[in-house]
Every structure is written in structure tokens, then in C-alpha cells.
Design a protein around this motif. Structure first.
Motif, mmCIF file in Angstrom:
data_model
loop_
_atom_site.group_PDB
_atom_site.id
_atom_site.type_symbol
_atom_site.label_atom_id
_atom_site.label_comp_id
_atom_site.label_asym_id
_atom_site.label_seq_id
_atom_site.Cartn_x
_atom_site.Cartn_y
_atom_site.Cartn_z
ATOM 1 N N UNK A 498 0.783 -1.226 0.000
ATOM 2 C CA UNK A 498 0.000 0.000 0.000
ATOM 3 C C UNK A 498 0.816 1.278 0.000
ATOM 4 N N UNK A 499 2.138 1.180 -0.191
ATOM 5 C CA UNK A 499 2.977 2.372 -0.152
ATOM 6 C C UNK A 499 3.061 2.994 1.226
ATOM 7 N N UNK A 500 2.743 2.208 2.269
ATOM 8 C CA UNK A 500 2.736 2.738 3.634
ATOM 9 C C UNK A 500 4.153 2.931 4.157
ATOM 10 N N UNK A 501 4.290 3.694 5.227
ATOM 11 C CA UNK A 501 5.598 3.926 5.843
ATOM 12 C C UNK A 501 5.610 3.506 7.309
ATOM 13 N N UNK A 502 4.548 2.869 7.764
ATOM 14 C CA UNK A 502 4.460 2.463 9.165
ATOM 15 C C UNK A 502 5.306 1.225 9.425
ATOM 16 N N UNK A 503 5.843 1.129 10.649
ATOM 17 C CA UNK A 503 6.538 -0.088 11.050
ATOM 18 C C UNK A 503 5.580 -1.273 10.954
ATOM 19 N N UNK A 504 6.127 -2.424 10.576
ATOM 20 C CA UNK A 504 5.430 -3.699 10.454
ATOM 21 C C UNK A 504 4.534 -3.782 9.215
ATOM 22 N N UNK A 505 4.684 -2.826 8.280
ATOM 23 C CA UNK A 505 3.993 -2.952 6.998
ATOM 24 C C UNK A 505 4.629 -4.110 6.217
ATOM 25 N N UNK A 506 3.812 -4.951 5.614
ATOM 26 C CA UNK A 506 4.338 -6.120 4.913
ATOM 27 C C UNK A 506 5.142 -5.724 3.676
ATOM 28 N N UNK A 530 13.288 2.997 -0.457
ATOM 29 C CA UNK A 530 13.626 4.377 -0.801
ATOM 30 C C UNK A 530 12.596 5.369 -0.282
ATOM 31 N N UNK A 531 11.332 5.009 -0.347
ATOM 32 C CA UNK A 531 10.271 5.954 -0.012
ATOM 33 C C UNK A 531 10.314 6.380 1.455
ATOM 34 N N UNK A 532 10.549 5.454 2.362
ATOM 35 C CA UNK A 532 10.522 5.741 3.792
ATOM 36 C C UNK A 532 11.901 5.757 4.430
ATOM 37 N N UNK A 533 12.914 5.231 3.731
ATOM 38 C CA UNK A 533 14.261 5.062 4.286
ATOM 39 C C UNK A 533 14.249 4.176 5.534
ATOM 40 N N UNK A 534 13.268 3.270 5.590
ATOM 41 C CA UNK A 534 13.241 2.268 6.641
ATOM 42 C C UNK A 534 13.778 0.950 6.104
ATOM 43 N N UNK A 535 14.059 0.037 7.011
ATOM 44 C CA UNK A 535 14.740 -1.204 6.655
ATOM 45 C C UNK A 535 13.764 -2.358 6.411
ATOM 46 N N UNK A 536 14.175 -3.261 5.529
ATOM 47 C CA UNK A 536 13.483 -4.539 5.383
ATOM 48 C C UNK A 536 13.927 -5.413 6.557
ATOM 49 N N UNK A 537 12.978 -5.907 7.299
ATOM 50 C CA UNK A 537 13.215 -6.554 8.583
ATOM 51 C C UNK A 537 12.494 -7.903 8.599
ATOM 52 N N UNK A 549 8.455 -3.814 6.987
ATOM 53 C CA UNK A 549 9.150 -2.538 7.058
ATOM 54 C C UNK A 549 9.314 -2.184 8.533
ATOM 55 N N UNK A 550 10.521 -1.720 8.906
ATOM 56 C CA UNK A 550 10.742 -1.383 10.309
ATOM 57 C C UNK A 550 11.816 -0.305 10.400
ATOM 58 N N UNK A 551 11.700 0.541 11.402
ATOM 59 C CA UNK A 551 12.714 1.565 11.655
ATOM 60 C C UNK A 551 14.077 0.885 11.792
ATOM 61 N N UNK A 552 15.091 1.410 11.094
ATOM 62 C CA UNK A 552 16.410 0.775 11.131
ATOM 63 C C UNK A 552 16.998 0.864 12.538
ATOM 64 N N UNK A 553 17.443 -0.283 13.066
ATOM 65 C CA UNK A 553 17.988 -0.315 14.415
ATOM 66 C C UNK A 553 19.310 -1.064 14.505
#
Length: 563
Positions: A498-506, A530-537, A549-553
Motif C-alpha cells: 500500500x505504499x505505507x511507511x508504518x513499522x510492520x507494513x508487509x 527508498x520511499x521511507x528510508x526504513x529497513x526490510x526486517x 518494514x521497520x525503523x532501522x535499528x
């Protein structure tokens, strides 16, 4: 002298002792007035306190017990009365036949994830009920979580821990209460809020899944230092509960996971775990067939016959049966060697540097095929690539199907039939060897350091959530770099749902559209959207399954190398 047989407040007759802690002893008693069993808790004498301190302690105990009596919730032990016995306050409570979570872990070790999720929901419901009426527990720990014989999860000991803070340290240097379950803000003297109870819940759930307290050290000073100064230890056995526990153990109260988010995550995990047995029971079952059988699934002792029907429908049914047996056989073997393989692969995968990545849009150069990409795979060899580990099946995305329930789509295509693993839009379609076996297209696999497993698309169905599976060089684990910054497999693109940027988006596999949600790049060892600069987790780390999708930690469930 034993208190057994004594009559407290001319009403409660002591029967036997059912528990003893640093602050009080709990007895089972009979309420002679109402003819019921109750639990009575009597504070211990405190010889290190002077008369004024002792009077303050007892008065706060009475006040806090009365406050706790205002909480009416099935997950909170009911406080019936507060009485005095020889000048010492006694709290009369509901008697709950049970064992404590602490005793359960001590006797049997780590608790199964599904049960921990249920316990977590019960304790969280109790805390939220208390916080709504302005009551802080302040001593959430496994010993205060009752697992009742009737199935309830009950939080007990409200108010007594708060009263104990009248004097935090005894004269012998020992902290009153369980220091290893005290939030960092409490140790530095800051005024605690509901967030402190949530931190203690995180430490309690950590002990439930790991079998040990997260910050306990040899001395009180060392334990306090670990809580205040050290990062939380890595959660190894929590599976999908790992992000929850990590979020609750964040040191800063303002950054800690909220009660609402914790409940949402717990319910999601509980629902997923409950649904998995139903999904497994819905997997295709082999149909009885007449005639001789060839081929043996050695791990299960079941014979499996290759599909012979020329009809498309008959072929699909037999493939489903063969896949179910083959996957079961291989996964039994995988499960036996999982621990060894995971340790070896995680150590090797994490040591690869960014300089060793193949050239291509991910690293700024042209695409370089993997050396192992041209290895032919038979249907029996390739079937495990679409399945995660047997005890943690792959999540089912909304509107999609679970990869564990899909028959292998990499079987040898028949003459005149389209290979279902090849899409006309794929930039690197699979080549055919002389025998007609599907060959993995040129590309590279993404290996996660937490488990040494590979990112897989399974059967490649539209909307399927990507997941980790044992690396096998199959087409399902090969990713090609598109010139537009996309990562492709089977002619479809890796996509943030869905183009979401929330953590735990599939992270899913969908048709390529050129949308910003389909652009990814490898930055060092981080696979970034690229869109959110979050990490594949990999949600849940080594024991998890689905990619989100998850905040890079910087944790190893977000550390990727190519292979």
C-alpha cells in the motif's frame, strides 16, 4: 510461632501459608462471616526502620490497598478488605488457586510464544484498568503474575510495592523489591508513570520467553548499572514477540512503546499463531491412487508418485499432493539441523562487507549473475524454497495465500505448457536445460544475518508477503535489479504494501508499476525502502518468518548480504 489457626480481625481464620516474599507473607484463610476462602497478606516487621518510618510504611500500605480495591477487572486480583493484626496491616484478597509465571519458568524453562502472548494480554489489560483509575502497580514481575486453574491470567500485589518505596534501600544495601524489574527512571529517582509498569511488563515477558531475567547480575549495584546504562539484551526465543519486548524495554519513557501499541501487537501475534494450525490443517492432502508407486520420501517413509496426467487440472492436484509430502519430508530434516546451520550461516553472513556485493543498481554497477544461479533444480529439490521453517509457517497476506499451502511451482513444465514460474515481464526469465528442468534466473539472493536464511517469494502469487526460508539457490530466492531501482523476481516487484511507511507494513510481491513503494537499495548491510528510508526486517528475528518494514535499528534481523 506459626500463624496457622489464628483468627485475624475476629473473622479470617488462617489455614496454611501459600507464599512468602521480601515484604510480606500470604496465607490461605477462611472467612468465617461469609463462608469463603480468601488470601490474606501480612507485612513483615521491618527492624531496620524507626518508629516513624514504620508508621508511614504501614499507613501507605493501607491507603494503597484501599486504592487497589477500586480496580474491578477479571485480570486483577480482587481486594476485599484491609484490617489490622497486632498493629500490622493485613490485606484480604480473592483466593486464586494458581501457579505463578515465575514458578512455571523456574520449573519448565521458556514458555511457548502463543502462551506468552496470552499472558501478556492479560497482564496488559490489568495494568490498563489500573492506570485508568490512577493506580500504578510498580512491582510487575513473573512472581506477581498468577496463572489460575480456571485459565485466567491475574496480576496481584497492587499497592504493596508502591508502599515499599518509602525506604528504597535497606541498611544492608539490598533494594526492597525486585530491582531487576524496576524501570530505569525509578532507579534514578524520577517520578514514575504508567510507562514504568510497561517496562516491567517487557522484562517479565523477556523472562517468560528466554527463561531468565534480562538485566539480573550478581549484585544489586551491577543490576542497577545494567538497567540504567546497558542496552537490553538480544531477544532470541521470542519469535514475533521480539519487537514488542524490545519496544517495552526502551530506556527513555517518552520513547517506550505505548500500551495501545503493545496491545495491538499482542493481539496480532496471538491471532496469527491461532490461525496457523487451521492453515496447516487446510493444506492439500495426498489423494489415494491405484496402481504401482515410484519414488520414496525417505524422511517420512511415504511413497510419492510424479504427476502423469496430461490434463492441467489433474496435474495440479497431483502436484499439490507431491508437494505436501515432499515439503514435509524435507522440513523434518531441516528442523533437525536448523540450529547448526543458523549459527554457521549467521556468523558467515554478518562478516561479509559491502565491498563484496555484486555490481548492479544496488551497488552502482551492472547486474552480475550469482555463480550458483545456473544450477538446475528438480521439483523435489526446489519445493522447500517456498516454505519457512516448520514450526513458524509463513504469514498469509491479506487477499493472498500462505506460501506453506502452495504446491511447488518450479516443477518441470510439460511440452506445450507455460512454465508457471516464468512471466513475460521478467527481465531474466528462467532458461531450460536439456532435460526441461527450470533453471534459477541470473540474480542474487539476499541473506539475513539473524538466521542465515534467504529472502523468498515462495510460489510468486500476487500479494504474497516475502519471508525467510532456507537458502537453496532456487528461482524463488533470486532477485534481479531493475534499471528503475526495483528488485524483481518472477516478473513481479518487491513492494511495500500500500505504499505505507508504518513499522510492520508487509513487504510483498506485486506487479511492477514503477511506484515509489517498489524502489529499494542496499546501503552497506541495510536493505532500504527508498520511499521511507526504513529497513526490510524479518519480523521476529531468527525464529520469525515474514518480511516487514521497520525503523532501522542495526539488529541482525535487518542485516543483509548477497549470495
Amino acid at each position: 510461632m506459626s500463624d496457622e489457626g489464628r483468627l485475624i480481625a475476629d473473622r479470617y481464620r488462617v489455614l496454611d501459608r501459600i507464599g512468602r516474599g521480601g515484604m510480606a507473607t500470604v496465607w490461605r484463610a477462611h472467612d468465617d462471616l461469609l463462608g469463603r476462602q480468601v488470601a490474606v497478606k501480612k507485612l513483615h516487621p521491618q527492624p531496620h526502620l524507626d518508629a516513624d518510618e514504620l508508621a508511614t510504611l504501614f499507613e501507605r500500605a493501607r491507603r494503597e490497598a484501599r486504592s487497589a480495591a477500586r480496580i474491578s477487572h477479571p485480570n486483577v486480583v480482587v481486594v476485599h478488605d484491609v484490617v489490622d493484626d497486632e498493629g500490622v496491616p493485613v490485606v484480604v484478597m480473592e483466593y486464586v488457586p494458581s501457579t505463578t509465571l515465575g514458578d512455571l519458568v523456574a520449573a519448565h524453562g521458556p514458555v511457548p510464544t502463543e502462551e506468552v502472548a496470552r499472558i501478556g494480554l492479560g497482564v496488559l489489560a490489568a495494568l490498563r484498568a489500573a492506570h485508568r483509575v490512577g493506580i500504578l502497580h510498580r512491582d510487575v514481575k513473573p512472581a506477581n503474575v498468577l496463572l489460575a486453574e480456571d485459565g485466567r491470567v491475574v496480576l496481584t500485589d497492587f499497592g504493596i510495592a508502591q508502599a515499599a518505596e518509602t525506604s528504597s534501600l535497606t541498611r544492608t544495601g539490598q533494594l526492597v523489591g525486585s530491582v531487576d524489574f524496576m524501570a530505569p527512571e525509578r532507579l534514578i529517582g524520577a517520578k514514575p508513570g504508567p510507562e514504568a509498569d510497561l517496562w516491567a511488563l517487557g522484562a517479565t515477558l523477556f523472562q517468560a520467553v528466554e527463561g531468565r531475567s534480562p538485566f539480573f547480575r550478581g549484585t544489586v549495584t551491577e543490576t542497577m548499572y545494567a538497567i540504567a546504562m546497558e542496552p537490553p539484551p538480544e531477544v532470541q526465543g521470542a519469535g514475533p514477540l521480539a519487537p514488542l519486548i524490545q519496544g517495552l524495554l526502551i530506556a527513555k519513557p517518552t520513547e517506550r512503546m505505548s500500551a495501545e501499541d503493545a496491545e495491538r501487537l499482542l493481539r496480532t501475534v496471538e491471532d496469527d499463531l491461532r490461525r496457523r494450525p487451521q492453515e496447516r490443517s487446510a493444506e492439500p492432502k495426498p489423494e489415494p491412487e491405484s496402481g504401482p508407486r515410484t519414488g520414496v520420501a525417505s524422511a517420512t517413509g511415504l511413497a510419492a508418485e510424479p504427476p502423469r496426467s496430461a490434463g492441467r487440472r489433474g496435474r495440479s492436484k497431483k502436484l499439490a499432493a507431491v508437494a505436501a509430502v515432499a515439503v514435509t519430508a524435507v522440513l523434518v530434516t531441516v528442523a533437525l539441523s536448523l540450529d547448526t546451520d543458523t549459527e554457521k550461516k549467521a556468523t558467515g553472513g554478518a562478516s561479509n562487507s559491502a565491498a563484496s556485493l555484486p555490481a548492479g543498481p544496488l551497488s552502482g554497477g551492472g547486474a552480475t549473475p550469482s555463480k550458483s544461479a545456473a544450477t538446475p533444480k528438480t521439483s523435489a529439490e526446489s519445493s522447500p524454497s517456498g516454505s519457512p521453517t516448520p514450526d513458524v509457517p509463513s504469514p498469509t497476506s491479506s487477499g493472498g495465500t500462505s506460501p506453506t499451502a502452495q504446491p511447488s511451482q518450479e516443477a518441470t513444465p510439460k511440452t506445450g505448457q507455460e512454465d508457471p514460474d516464468t512471466d513475460s515481464g521478467d527481465e531474466n526469465p528462467a532458461a531450460n536445460s536439456g532435460s526441461g528442468s527450470s533453471v534459477a534466473p541470473a540474480g542474487h539472493a539476499f541473506v539475513v544475518a539473524a538466521s542465515g536464511k534467504c529472502l523468498s517469494r515462495g510460489a510468486g502469487s500476487e500479494g504474497t508477503q516475502l519471508f525467510q526460508a532456507t537458502c537453496d539457490n532456487s528461482a524463488a530466492q533470486q532477485w534481479q535489479s531493475g534499471a528503475d531501482g526495483t528488485l524483481r523476481s518472477a516478473g513481479k516487484c518487491m513492494t511495500v504494501e500500500g505504499g505505507a511507511t508504518d513499522d510492520r507494513t508487509e513487504i510483498q510481491l506485486t506487479g511492477c508499476s514503477g511506484d515509489a513503494s517498489q524502489r529499494f537499495h542496499l546501503s552497506g548491510t541495510r536493505l532500504l525502502a527508498d520511499q521511507s528510508q526504513k529497513c526490510v526486517d524479518i519480523f521476529g528475528g531468527a525464529s520469525g518468518t515474514g518480511a516487514v518494514l521497520w525503523e532501522c535499528n542495526g539488529r541482525d534481523n535487518q542485516t543483509w548480504t548477497t549470495g
